[in-house]
Design an enzyme around this catalytic site. Sequence first.
Site, mmCIF file in Angstrom:
data_model
loop_
_atom_site.group_PDB
_atom_site.id
_atom_site.type_symbol
_atom_site.label_atom_id
_atom_site.label_comp_id
_atom_site.label_asym_id
_atom_site.label_seq_id
_atom_site.Cartn_x
_atom_site.Cartn_y
_atom_site.Cartn_z
ATOM 1 N N ASP A 48 90.313 43.107 -17.824
ATOM 2 C CA ASP A 48 91.631 43.210 -17.402
ATOM 3 C C ASP A 48 91.861 44.524 -16.752
ATOM 4 O OD1 ASP A 48 94.576 42.107 -17.967
ATOM 5 O OD2 ASP A 48 94.379 44.645 -18.285
ATOM 6 N N TYR A 53 96.198 51.131 -12.070
ATOM 7 C CA TYR A 53 94.827 51.624 -12.730
ATOM 8 C C TYR A 53 94.076 52.332 -11.852
ATOM 9 C CZ TYR A 53 96.228 48.416 -16.517
ATOM 10 O OH TYR A 53 97.024 47.718 -17.446
ATOM 11 N N LYS A 78 96.885 42.938 -11.722
ATOM 12 C CA LYS A 78 98.328 43.083 -11.674
ATOM 13 C C LYS A 78 98.918 43.667 -10.432
ATOM 14 C CE LYS A 78 97.770 44.241 -16.516
ATOM 15 N NZ LYS A 78 96.235 44.786 -16.368
ATOM 16 N N HIS A 111 103.202 43.051 -12.829
ATOM 17 C CA HIS A 111 103.085 44.224 -13.831
ATOM 18 C C HIS A 111 104.216 44.515 -14.726
ATOM 19 C CE1 HIS A 111 99.935 47.569 -14.511
ATOM 20 N NE2 HIS A 111 100.507 47.084 -15.820
#
Length: 281
Positions: A48, A53, A78, A111
């Site tokens: 994931d 990120y 996401k 997200h």
Amino acid sequence: MTATLRRTRTLRDGTVVPQLGLGVFQVPSAEAQQVVEEALAAGYRHIDTAAAYVNEEGAGAAVRASGLPRDEVFVTSKLRNGDQGYDRALRAYDETCERLGLDRVDLYLVHWPNPSAGLWQDTWRALERLRDEGRVGAVGVSNFLAEHLDELATFADQMPVVNQIELHPTFQQPDVVAACREHGVAVEAYSPLGQGADLQHPDVTAIAAELGVTPAQVVLRWHLDQGRLVIPKSVSPARMRENASLDGVELTPAHRAAIDALDTAARIGGDPRTFSISQIR
């Protein structure tokens, strides 16, 4: 690979996803490839990540370098808040695939609802188009509250297959879990260990001592016993293996009830009603 890592859940649309995966939130970009390669070597088959990120490149490179058939590794990413909106979301998905170096993502999530922008409804329609065109495996949401799911049900062609939410012993969101159940949406727990804080709770440590296992194993078994998808983060190969070694960990109804009673409604992360950071760096 442990029996725990072979355990899967079939989502409403028929998508089969490993129930226990690895989250890479806050894993630095430069370290992401090594971390994910170590997870795949340990038997993990569910990774994931997210555009926000800033480590999709490393995660995707690890999947490609693993030598595993593409259909054996389930990859989630996401959409950032700053990429919401119908046309922008379509472009952002292509950019995510490019960063990953993969032709498609197995599960793509909105997200955050970011309600102040007023774009998540059009964003969802874009994800439905990606799904209908076969460009993505499955689509879902993250951090959606009951009110967002209820609104989504009024116009969605199909409801999300997953809602990825903060969920751990001291923050259980029973109203959101109930709404997911009502709408046929699977719950996926992020920060499933309360970012480590819940592992210090005396009730958790007492159960762990009684069973001769670690507090993390107790909490992860609690999640899995309730049918949730769960994505603990770790950069330690030893901890990854420990988290996946749940085959002999069995909680009694009393153990589960004790953990259920730990909910304090204290959130660690952002509030979905107000979180509006663009997430674009």
